[in-house]
Design an enzyme around this catalytic site. Structure first.
Site, PDB file in Angstrom:
ATOM      1  N   CYS A  35       0.824  -1.215   0.000  1.00 27.91           N
ATOM      2  CA  CYS A  35       0.000   0.000   0.000  1.00 27.91           C
ATOM      3  C   CYS A  35       0.855   1.261   0.000  1.00 27.91           C
ATOM      4  O   CYS A  35       0.343   2.346  -0.255  1.00 27.91           O
ATOM      5  CB  CYS A  35      -0.939   0.007   1.203  1.00 27.91           C
ATOM      6  SG  CYS A  35      -0.084   0.054   2.777  1.00 27.91           S
ATOM      7  N   ASP A  37       2.242   2.675   2.561  1.00 24.56           N
ATOM      8  CA  ASP A  37       2.122   3.463   3.783  1.00 24.56           C
ATOM      9  C   ASP A  37       3.390   3.344   4.634  1.00 24.56           C
ATOM     10  O   ASP A  37       4.045   2.302   4.640  1.00 24.56           O
ATOM     11  CB  ASP A  37       0.909   3.011   4.598  1.00 24.56           C
ATOM     12  CG  ASP A  37      -0.395   3.363   3.892  1.00 24.56           C
ATOM     13  OD1 ASP A  37      -0.321   4.038   2.847  1.00 24.56           O
ATOM     14  OD2 ASP A  37      -1.462   2.985   4.383  1.00 24.56           O
ATOM     15  N   CYS A 104      -2.609  -2.876   8.641  1.00 27.77           N
ATOM     16  CA  CYS A 104      -2.328  -1.521   9.136  1.00 27.77           C
ATOM     17  C   CYS A 104      -1.889  -1.588  10.600  1.00 27.77           C
ATOM     18  O   CYS A 104      -1.000  -0.847  11.021  1.00 27.77           O
ATOM     19  CB  CYS A 104      -3.555  -0.628   8.989  1.00 27.77           C
ATOM     20  SG  CYS A 104      -4.400  -0.796   7.400  1.00 27.77           S
TER      21      CYS A 104
HETATM   22 FE1  FES Z   1      -1.656   0.077   4.247  1.00 32.73          FE
HETATM   23 FE2  FES Z   1      -3.483   0.854   5.931  1.00 32.73          FE
HETATM   24  S1  FES Z   1      -3.747   0.460   3.827  1.00 32.73           S
HETATM   25  S2  FES Z   1      -1.358   0.641   6.288  1.00 32.73           S
END
Ligand code: FES
Length: 130
Positions: A35, A37, A104
Site C-alpha cells: 500500500c 504506507d 495496518c
Molecule cells: Fe496500508 Fe493501511 S492500507 S497501512
C-alpha cells in the site's frame, strides 16, 4: 453495519501522540510495500519505562488509528510490555479492524519493534538476556 468502529474513527479524527521526539532514545520506521504506507515511531525510555512516544504516519486512516492506539498502549508502561505488544492487541483495543485492514495494525507493532531494536542497538547493555 459501519465498516469502522467508533474507536477507530475517533483515533483517526483525533490521533494521540502525533509528532517527533527530537532526542528520542529509539526511532523506528517501517513501511508496507503493497500500500506504500509508512510509519515512524519515536521512543523516550528512562530506566525500564517508556516515558514518551510519538509517531508520524503517512498512511491510511486505519494506520493512523493503529499508531495512535499503539502509542497509548505503551506510554508510561514497562519496556517489556512494549516488546510484547502485538498487532492483535492494537486491533482489539480499537474494537476491531476489517480483515483487509489488519495489516495496518501490523505496521504499528513493527514500528515499535523497530524503535526498540534501535534503542537496544544504541544501548546494548539494556538488552534483556534471552
Ligand atoms: Fe496500508 Fe493501511 S492500507 S497501512
Amino acid at each position: 453495519m459501519a465498516l469502522y468502529s467508533e474507536k477507530v474513527m475517533e483515533h483517526f479524527r483525533n490521533p494521540r501522540n502525533v509528532g517527533v521526539i527530537e532526542d528520542a532514545d529509539g526511532v523506528g520506521e517501517v513501511g508496507n510495500a503493497k500500500c506504500g504506507d509508512i510509519m515512524k515511531m519515536y521512543l523516550k525510555i528512562d530506566g525500564d519505562t517508556v516515558t514518551d512516544v510519538k509517531f508520524e504516519t503517512f498512511g491510511c486512516g486505519s494506520a493512523i488509528a493503529s499508531s495512535s492506539m499503539a502509542t497509548e498502549l505503551i506510554k508510561g508502561k514497562p519496556v517489556a510490555d512494549a516488546m510484547k505488544l502485538t498487532n492483535k492487541a492494537v486491533a482489539e483495543a480499537l474494537d476491531g479492524l476489517p480483515a483487509y485492514k489488519m495489516h495496518c495494525s501490523v505496521l504499528a507493532e513493527e514500528a515499535i519493534q523497530s524503535a526498540l531494536a534501535d534503542y537496544y542497538q544504541k544501548h546494548p547493555e539494556k538488552k534483556p538476556a534471552t
